[in-house]
Write a protein that holds these residues in place. Structure first.
Motif, PDB file in Angstrom:
ATOM      1  N   GLU A 135       0.793  -1.226   0.000  1.00 43.10           N
ATOM      2  CA  GLU A 135       0.000   0.000   0.000  1.00 43.10           C
ATOM      3  C   GLU A 135       0.824   1.275   0.000  1.00 43.10           C
ATOM      4  O   GLU A 135       0.306   2.334  -0.366  1.00 43.10           O
ATOM      5  N   GLU A 136       2.075   1.189   0.412  1.00 38.20           N
ATOM      6  CA  GLU A 136       2.934   2.371   0.390  1.00 38.20           C
ATOM      7  C   GLU A 136       4.338   1.961  -0.032  1.00 38.20           C
ATOM      8  O   GLU A 136       5.009   1.226   0.696  1.00 38.20           O
ATOM      9  N   THR A 137       4.765   2.422  -1.185  1.00 38.65           N
ATOM     10  CA  THR A 137       6.111   2.135  -1.662  1.00 38.65           C
ATOM     11  C   THR A 137       6.625   3.302  -2.489  1.00 38.65           C
ATOM     12  O   THR A 137       5.855   3.956  -3.200  1.00 38.65           O
ATOM     13  N   GLU A 138       7.921   3.547  -2.392  1.00 35.81           N
ATOM     14  CA  GLU A 138       8.559   4.560  -3.225  1.00 35.81           C
ATOM     15  C   GLU A 138       9.536   3.913  -4.204  1.00 35.81           C
ATOM     16  O   GLU A 138      10.305   4.608  -4.861  1.00 35.81           O
ATOM     17  N   MET A 196       5.028   8.439  -3.425  1.00 35.58           N
ATOM     18  CA  MET A 196       4.493   7.322  -2.651  1.00 35.58           C
ATOM     19  C   MET A 196       3.356   6.689  -3.448  1.00 35.58           C
ATOM     20  O   MET A 196       2.435   7.389  -3.887  1.00 35.58           O
ATOM     21  N   ARG A 197       3.417   5.368  -3.629  1.00 35.57           N
ATOM     22  CA  ARG A 197       2.449   4.707  -4.488  1.00 35.57           C
ATOM     23  C   ARG A 197       1.901   3.447  -3.848  1.00 35.57           C
ATOM     24  O   ARG A 197       2.547   2.820  -3.000  1.00 35.57           O
ATOM     25  N   LEU A 198       0.718   3.063  -4.269  1.00 32.96           N
ATOM     26  CA  LEU A 198       0.188   1.740  -3.965  1.00 32.96           C
ATOM     27  C   LEU A 198       0.571   0.855  -5.140  1.00 32.96           C
ATOM     28  O   LEU A 198       0.272   1.181  -6.293  1.00 32.96           O
ATOM     29  N   VAL A 234      -1.767   8.221  -1.287  1.00 37.35           N
ATOM     30  CA  VAL A 234      -0.668   8.021  -2.220  1.00 37.35           C
ATOM     31  C   VAL A 234      -0.808   8.915  -3.449  1.00 37.35           C
ATOM     32  O   VAL A 234      -1.885   9.447  -3.748  1.00 37.35           O
ATOM     33  N   GLU A 235       0.301   9.043  -4.168  1.00 38.84           N
ATOM     34  CA  GLU A 235       0.316   9.831  -5.405  1.00 38.84           C
ATOM     35  C   GLU A 235      -0.306   9.077  -6.570  1.00 38.84           C
ATOM     36  O   GLU A 235      -0.866   9.685  -7.488  1.00 38.84           O
ATOM     37  N   ARG A 242      -8.160   1.887  -0.474  1.00 38.37           N
ATOM     38  CA  ARG A 242      -6.881   1.816   0.234  1.00 38.37           C
ATOM     39  C   ARG A 242      -5.943   2.916  -0.241  1.00 38.37           C
ATOM     40  O   ARG A 242      -5.213   3.512   0.551  1.00 38.37           O
ATOM     41  N   ALA A 243      -5.959   3.211  -1.529  1.00 36.88           N
ATOM     42  CA  ALA A 243      -5.096   4.266  -2.057  1.00 36.88           C
ATOM     43  C   ALA A 243      -5.472   5.624  -1.480  1.00 36.88           C
ATOM     44  O   ALA A 243      -4.605   6.424  -1.093  1.00 36.88           O
ATOM     45  N   ARG A 280      -4.464   5.900   2.189  1.00 38.06           N
ATOM     46  CA  ARG A 280      -3.018   6.074   2.367  1.00 38.06           C
ATOM     47  C   ARG A 280      -2.527   7.418   1.849  1.00 38.06           C
ATOM     48  O   ARG A 280      -1.394   7.814   2.127  1.00 38.06           O
TER      49      ARG A 280
END
Length: 203
Positions: free
Chosen positions: A18-21, A27-29, A71-72, A65-66, A69
């Motif tokens: 759910e959160e990664t760079e 920050m992306r899912l 995320v971008e 979820r995105a 979180r």
């Protein structure tokens, strides 16, 4: 024509982080799908190749979820995302409607995708901001090109969402490690990819 939710198949997902760079800008899912018609030697994610049932999730779940979180954007990997084009086109369209960006990693080249007669493939392509295309070639593996696995692969800017001059695209590659439920997850590095079946130490 707009499909009803009953007409859109569930996503057969191998892994969701759910959160990664490490899988695209910001920050992306990241969502890895299960199943790939290709068998690239040295594949980063061999456990995601078999076309077998994994975890069924809906676009509504992923988008919720995105948003939660903050995320971008979403990154769709595999497996082969275009093998689940209908369900992922629906997801990508929903993401863009929310102002999120969509990045897709495919073993197919952009030319191959354009040549396919499947309208769902074109719908997913139309809802993609960034595309990394081309089969993984382990003999041309790279760890210096950001978000690219092998030097034959190309990063395509399909919309104006991103530009190549964005400094994030020139930064060094990254790797992330997580312990989740007794499993070691590693993503962002082409020698191993996103591994869910790393051997667990038995106690």
């Amino acid at each position: 024509m707009t499909l009803t939710s009953a007409e859109i198949p569930a996503i057969n997902a191998a892994l969701v982080i759910e959160e990664t760079e490490a899988e695209g800008p910001g920050m992306r899912l990241a969502l890895w799908v299960q199943g790939c018609p290709m068998r690239c030697a040295g594949c980063c994610n061999p456990e995601f190749l078999p076309e077998v049932p994994a975890r069924e999730i809906t676009a509504k779940f992923v988008l919720a979820r995105a948003v939660a979180r903050g995320v971008e954007g979403l990154s769709l990997l595999g497996g082969e995302p275009f093998a689940q084009a209908k369900s992922l086109a629906n997801l990508a369209q929903g993401a863009q409607a929310l102002g999120l960006s969509v990045m897709v990693y495919s073993g197919y080249t952009l030319a191959e995708l354009h040549a396919m007669p499947d309208p769902d493939v074109h719908a997913l392509l139309a809802a993609t901001d960034l595309l990394v295309d081309g089969r993984y070639d382990h003999t041309r593996r790279t760890t210096t090109r950001r978000w690219i696995g092998s030097d034959n692969q190309v990063l395509h800017f399909l919309t104006s969402k991103y530009v190549s001059s964005d400094p994030r695209f020139a930064q060094a590659n990254t790797v992330e490690l997580r312990m989740v439920g007794g499993r070691l997850l590693l993503n962002g590095w082409p020698t191993l990819g996103a591994r869910t079946r790393v051997e667990e130490r038995k106690r």
